[in-house]
Design a protein around this motif. Structure first.
Motif, PDB file in Angstrom:
ATOM      1  N   VAL A 180       0.831  -1.196   0.000  1.00 22.82           N
ATOM      2  CA  VAL A 180       0.000   0.000   0.000  1.00 22.82           C
ATOM      3  C   VAL A 180       0.869   1.250   0.000  1.00 22.82           C
ATOM      4  CG1 VAL A 180      -1.846   1.230   1.166  1.00 22.82           C
ATOM      5  CG2 VAL A 180      -1.730  -1.252   1.329  1.00 22.82           C
ATOM      6  N   ASP A 181       0.649   2.110  -0.965  1.00 19.49           N
ATOM      7  CA  ASP A 181       1.285   3.429  -0.979  1.00 19.49           C
ATOM      8  C   ASP A 181       0.217   4.482  -0.766  1.00 19.49           C
ATOM      9  OD1 ASP A 181       3.716   2.371  -1.461  1.00 19.49           O
ATOM     10  OD2 ASP A 181       3.926   3.087  -3.516  1.00 19.49           O
ATOM     11  N   MET A 182       0.532   5.434   0.077  1.00 17.82           N
ATOM     12  CA  MET A 182      -0.439   6.481   0.359  1.00 17.82           C
ATOM     13  C   MET A 182       0.209   7.826   0.222  1.00 17.82           C
ATOM     14  SD  MET A 182      -2.112   5.079   3.813  1.00 17.82           S
ATOM     15  CE  MET A 182      -0.948   3.755   4.039  1.00 17.82           C
ATOM     16  N   VAL A 234      -3.249   1.487  11.274  1.00 19.89           N
ATOM     17  CA  VAL A 234      -2.410   0.327  11.023  1.00 19.89           C
ATOM     18  C   VAL A 234      -1.828  -0.152  12.344  1.00 19.89           C
ATOM     19  CG1 VAL A 234      -0.614  -0.602   9.538  1.00 19.89           C
ATOM     20  CG2 VAL A 234      -1.680   1.550   8.948  1.00 19.89           C
TER      21      VAL A 234
ATOM     22  N   ASP B  79       7.994   4.340   5.364  1.00 25.02           N
ATOM     23  CA  ASP B  79       7.350   3.043   5.584  1.00 25.02           C
ATOM     24  C   ASP B  79       7.248   2.806   7.085  1.00 25.02           C
ATOM     25  OD1 ASP B  79       6.585   0.461   5.939  1.00 25.02           O
ATOM     26  OD2 ASP B  79       7.924  -0.377   4.417  1.00 25.02           O
ATOM     27  N   PRO B  80       6.051   2.914   7.642  1.00 23.18           N
ATOM     28  CA  PRO B  80       5.922   2.784   9.110  1.00 23.18           C
ATOM     29  C   PRO B  80       6.345   1.406   9.615  1.00 23.18           C
ATOM     30  CG  PRO B  80       3.760   3.056   8.058  1.00 23.18           C
ATOM     31  CD  PRO B  80       4.784   3.199   6.994  1.00 23.18           C
ATOM     32  N   THR B  81       6.382   0.420   8.749  1.00 21.86           N
ATOM     33  CA  THR B  81       6.779  -0.915   9.203  1.00 21.86           C
ATOM     34  C   THR B  81       8.294  -1.076   9.223  1.00 21.86           C
ATOM     35  OG1 THR B  81       6.800  -1.933   7.011  1.00 21.86           O
ATOM     36  CG2 THR B  81       4.696  -1.856   8.187  1.00 21.86           C
ATOM     37  N   ARG B  82       8.993  -0.156   8.632  1.00 20.40           N
ATOM     38  CA  ARG B  82      10.454  -0.262   8.577  1.00 20.40           C
ATOM     39  C   ARG B  82      11.096   0.948   9.216  1.00 20.40           C
ATOM     40  NH1 ARG B  82      12.702  -3.876   4.935  1.00 20.40           N
ATOM     41  NH2 ARG B  82      11.238  -4.952   3.568  1.00 20.40           N
ATOM     42  N   ASN B 178       4.192  -1.298  16.633  1.00 21.90           N
ATOM     43  CA  ASN B 178       3.882   0.068  16.271  1.00 21.90           C
ATOM     44  C   ASN B 178       2.419   0.157  15.885  1.00 21.90           C
ATOM     45  OD1 ASN B 178       5.336   2.425  16.129  1.00 21.90           O
ATOM     46  ND2 ASN B 178       6.630   1.729  14.450  1.00 21.90           N
ATOM     47  N   LYS B 179       1.686   1.048  16.480  1.00 25.93           N
ATOM     48  CA  LYS B 179       0.321   1.271  16.029  1.00 25.93           C
ATOM     49  C   LYS B 179       0.287   2.648  15.401  1.00 25.93           C
ATOM     50  CE  LYS B 179      -4.435   0.915  17.679  1.00 25.93           C
ATOM     51  NZ  LYS B 179      -4.809   2.086  16.857  1.00 25.93           N
ATOM     52  N   VAL B 180      -0.161   2.712  14.178  1.00 24.56           N
ATOM     53  CA  VAL B 180      -0.118   3.971  13.445  1.00 24.56           C
ATOM     54  C   VAL B 180      -1.508   4.358  12.957  1.00 24.56           C
ATOM     55  CG1 VAL B 180       0.944   5.218  11.539  1.00 24.56           C
ATOM     56  CG2 VAL B 180       2.216   3.398  12.665  1.00 24.56           C
ATOM     57  N   ILE B 232       3.703   7.643   1.971  1.00 24.09           N
ATOM     58  CA  ILE B 232       3.736   6.507   2.871  1.00 24.09           C
ATOM     59  C   ILE B 232       3.687   5.236   2.053  1.00 24.09           C
ATOM     60  CG2 ILE B 232       2.449   5.288   4.648  1.00 24.09           C
ATOM     61  CD1 ILE B 232       1.509   8.236   5.402  1.00 24.09           C
ATOM     62  N   SER B 233       4.546   4.309   2.392  1.00 26.23           N
ATOM     63  CA  SER B 233       4.591   3.058   1.658  1.00 26.23           C
ATOM     64  C   SER B 233       4.605   1.913   2.660  1.00 26.23           C
ATOM     65  CB  SER B 233       5.854   3.031   0.788  1.00 26.23           C
ATOM     66  OG  SER B 233       5.869   1.874   0.009  1.00 26.23           O
ATOM     67  N   VAL B 234       3.595   1.084   2.608  1.00 27.36           N
ATOM     68  CA  VAL B 234       3.490  -0.036   3.539  1.00 27.36           C
ATOM     69  C   VAL B 234       3.483  -1.327   2.748  1.00 27.36           C
ATOM     70  CG1 VAL B 234       2.261  -0.900   5.556  1.00 27.36           C
ATOM     71  CG2 VAL B 234       1.877   1.429   4.795  1.00 27.36           C
ATOM     72  N   ASP B 235       4.213  -2.298   3.227  1.00 30.14           N
ATOM     73  CA  ASP B 235       4.229  -3.611   2.579  1.00 30.14           C
ATOM     74  C   ASP B 235       3.885  -4.630   3.653  1.00 30.14           C
ATOM     75  OD1 ASP B 235       4.664  -5.898   1.168  1.00 30.14           O
ATOM     76  OD2 ASP B 235       6.538  -5.209   0.267  1.00 30.14           O
TER      77      ASP B 235
END
Lengths: 239, 239
Positions: A180-182, A234, B79-82, B178-180, B232-235
């Motif tokens: 997902v890209d936002m 998220v 990327d909030p996961t990284r 992490n909660k975003v 923002i980029s989430v994978d």
DNA sequence: TCTTAGACTTGGTCTAGACCAGTGCGCTCC
DNA sequence: GGAGCGCACTGGTCTAGACCAAGTCTAAGA
């Protein structure tokens, strides 16, 4: 910028915001017309409009073209990691979802799609454009591309429900990974038209790439949301 | 809304956009003044401004108060996961990051914080406010609360670098989860002031809650980003 | 060379109009 | 009762000014 107390439009803005917060205008209701607000505040119409634009940017109100300004309902919460489809998601929040399929056509892979799907240029694809609403208000415009070789005949199905569940139940394709890209954007052109908003209104651009268990790209989805209709949540473990 | 070709401000907008795309104005450079653009297009200043506002909403240009309009540099990808910390993240993208600590103070838990941190009301906390920049432009304002019992003396350290790495190296606290929450917003009040933007400019509100391996809340972070500075980029794997 | 004061430029705010096109409501006619 | 028409009202666009405050630059002064 440092003297907000002396600016007229900020005064008008806070005035209207207070009347909304005080319950004088409720979600979904129409505000008095710009010219009426103008008389109430003793200011020029341009000043009233500046105040309204600010409240619009904050997501407090929205406009229907040439109909009026309305109080915004609360946004929909969206967790990309728990995606179960728009319909069930919105319903779970006690809202009334709806989907319209604007177009569904056969296309062939161009260079960009070829790269995304790792398929040769010219491969058959389906292209679907949909508009989705919450409580009767269009909030989302999406443009979806699906690999036709994985889901032959997909566009002959009813696509006004959940695409994910059609892929799953009819073709046995499950989504295993989501990219997902936002990014914030301005709604222009066909997005603005589909959502019936003024071109240039801020929105959120969301690009999803869905992979199946084999790592094949199943679906490539570009979504444009009204900026006031979406809250993303998220919950992730850090890698 | 359906006749974009006949609207003057859209013409002016596309004109300026084309000149930027054509390389006449490069990222970081200043555009001609509104009054100069007005003469060039033979339109009123209000019309030119409407065009500029649209380009601003699209993230193509930004303004420095009473200095002029400038071409936007590309956004930072996040990327909030990284998450490895703002500084290293921005540097990895070939940009020049900077952090200013605006304030750091002792506070005590109020009701909201008590609930978030699962600590009694009155528990000691640290409250940190920072402004972060990329290539000299402020892009992010954050307000952080840290559980003081987990990191005693935290605010005596230099907090202009990575907070995460201070927590890790000095206190042995690692972030495991992490909660975003993200949502489009308008930048107003202290955020607008800290980022030196006009109140009402669209932005992105990002709320992060960081948990350690024991599930304790370590850090609660409210970030406000310029809307044009972040992608923002989430994978993620679907659960 | 560095600082400072002042002139000039810039965007920010505000007014008071004008006209247009789409919306929505009420009235009339069938 | 329903359909269709017309008009009042609404926001959307645009003009042509005005004044202000903050940023920028330049030239004089220390």
């Amino acid at each position: 910028m440092q003297h907000p107390e002396s600016l007229q439009y900020l005064g008008v803005r806070d005035d209207i915001a207070a009347r909304i917060a005080g319950g004088e205008f409720k979600p979904g209701e129409r505000l008095p017309s710009e010219r009426q607000l103008q008389i109430g505040g003793g200011v020029a119409r341009g000043t009233v409009r500046e105040a309204l634009f600010q409240l619009e940017a904050e997501g407090v109100i929205y406009r229907k073209d040439r109909s009026g300004w309305y109080v915004s309902p609360p946004p929909v919460v969206y967790d990309p990691t728990r995606w179960e489809g728009f319909m069930s998601y919105v319903e779970a929040q006690g809202r009334r979802p709806a989907t319209e399929t604007l177009s569904k056509t056969d296309i062939v892979c161009d260079g960009m799609l070829a790269e995304i799907f790792s398929r040769p240029i010219g491969s058959p694809m389906y292209w679907i454009r949909r508009r989705r609403s919450v409580d009767g208000r269009a909030v989302l415009f999406e443009s979806i591309v699906v690999d036709a070789s994985l889901a032959p005949g997909l566009i002959d199905h009813d696509l006004n429900g959940s695409l994910t569940s059609v892929l799953k139940s009819v073709y046995g394709i499950g989504v295993a990974r989501n990219k997902v890209d936002m990014r914030p954007c301005a709604l222009t052109g066909e997005e603005a038209e589909a959502l019936r908003v003024k071109s240039g209104l801020p929105g959120l651009n969301l690009v999803r790439t869905c992979y199946d268990a084999q790592g094949r790209v199943v679906e490539f989805d570009r979504e444009h949301w009204r900026h006031d209709s979406l809250k993303i949540s998220v919950d992730i473990r850090v890698r």
